[in-house]
Scaffold this active site. Sequence first.
Site, mmCIF file in Angstrom:
data_model
loop_
_atom_site.group_PDB
_atom_site.id
_atom_site.type_symbol
_atom_site.label_atom_id
_atom_site.label_comp_id
_atom_site.label_asym_id
_atom_site.label_seq_id
_atom_site.Cartn_x
_atom_site.Cartn_y
_atom_site.Cartn_z
ATOM 1 N N HIS A 1 39.319 5.742 26.485
ATOM 2 C CA HIS A 1 39.889 4.524 25.900
ATOM 3 C C HIS A 1 41.348 4.335 26.307
ATOM 4 C CE1 HIS A 1 39.306 1.093 23.504
ATOM 5 N NE2 HIS A 1 38.652 1.628 22.509
ATOM 6 N N ASP B 1 39.051 -0.493 28.285
ATOM 7 C CA ASP B 1 38.917 -1.228 27.029
ATOM 8 C C ASP B 1 37.455 -1.298 26.613
ATOM 9 O OD1 ASP B 1 41.654 -1.687 26.987
ATOM 10 O OD2 ASP B 1 41.471 -3.618 28.029
#
Length: 429
Positions: A401, A405
């Site tokens: 992450h 995204d």
Amino acid sequence: MGTHVIKMPDIGEGIAEVELAQWHVKVGDLVVEDQVLADVMTDKAMVDIPSPVHGKVLSLGGQPGEVMAVGSILISIEVEGAGNLKASDQLVKEPAPIKEAAPAAVAPKVEAAPVLESKPVAACRPAPQAPVARDADERPLASPAVRKHALDLGIQLRLVQGSGPAGRILHEDLDAYLAQGTQNARSGSAPSGYAERHDEEQIPVIGMRRKIAQRMQEATQRAAHFSYVEEIDVTAVEELRAHLNEKYGATRGKLTLLPFLVRALVVALRDFPQINARYDDEAQVITRHGAVHVGVATQSDVGLMVPVVRHAEARSLWDSAAEIARLATAARSGKAARDELSGSTITLTSLGALGGIVSTPVLNLPEVAIVGVNKIVERPMVIKGQIVVRKMMNLSSSFDHRVVDGMDAALFIQAIRGLLEQPASLFVE
């Protein structure tokens, strides 16, 4: 008679020390030229250390799990003639003969059978034994000949107590196991599955198992993992695969689902270059790659390995299939070269028929994505108001992450889904 000293070799890539993973011989063994003496573990691969001479093992230079410097004495062998022991070597204190090592977590490569198994059966036949309790997935140490012998006799090796080095199962152990079974049959007794057990076993975490543990821990500590799961209707791509195998299987080889998945990755990554990337978090640099080097997670006797299908973007289905098969064979036999186990830009992992419903694969750092394949099951699905039976499969994928995204990850997997559900689109340019 002389002494031939074998030192820890320089394996390259600037490696100054390596881990001694497994001995295949012990003090007093007679060895022949090219016989594998030991396995050593680098950061990337397991390496065989063969004997360059015939002779008798005088001393071993370390215990499994010990980290040894390049150039240190690995093993000393008594040979005919003068040997190669130099005056400078004699100043180095030879290690005392070590005792037989405890069973190691790293299974040996099955092609390396120790000389011990050439001894006459009558000379070292062990006493009759009771069955040993091992986990169903535990692979006991044994040579290919012993494994075939056990298969012919209908014996499960995990129930046999080994009397060889590090608990290796020998032919005479199979004889002893059969003798115990005959004795129990005559007496009318058999080991009870409900008897209390108080045994314990300590397994040293060494070699490949230690490397895997370190990498998995590092990956979960450094990357911000998140997973995304999507189900895919693979009925159409499975029909295409069956058709291609029927038409071309005899001449081009059989196709599994993996080459189609590799192709889907290649096509989908064209629109998601941020996912075909490696993140150097120390330098704070993301490198996006045009080439798609797909790591294919492969289970081997020594643990999980990830051989790399290089330039998947330039390969046909059959080319990918052949390369996947070649690399898997090399990894499982311990023959994969170091450069075949590094450099991937994205990883594909599959447990095949054991793939379950959902998994949460761990990233193969410094990559930022790993795509996990679950098993295919037939399920009733509603299509245009009708209940029909379709072949369904989940993709369980994980992303970093810090780089990827959530929306991009979801769109990427949805793109793979669309390609597999309409497989003609895999080949439209």
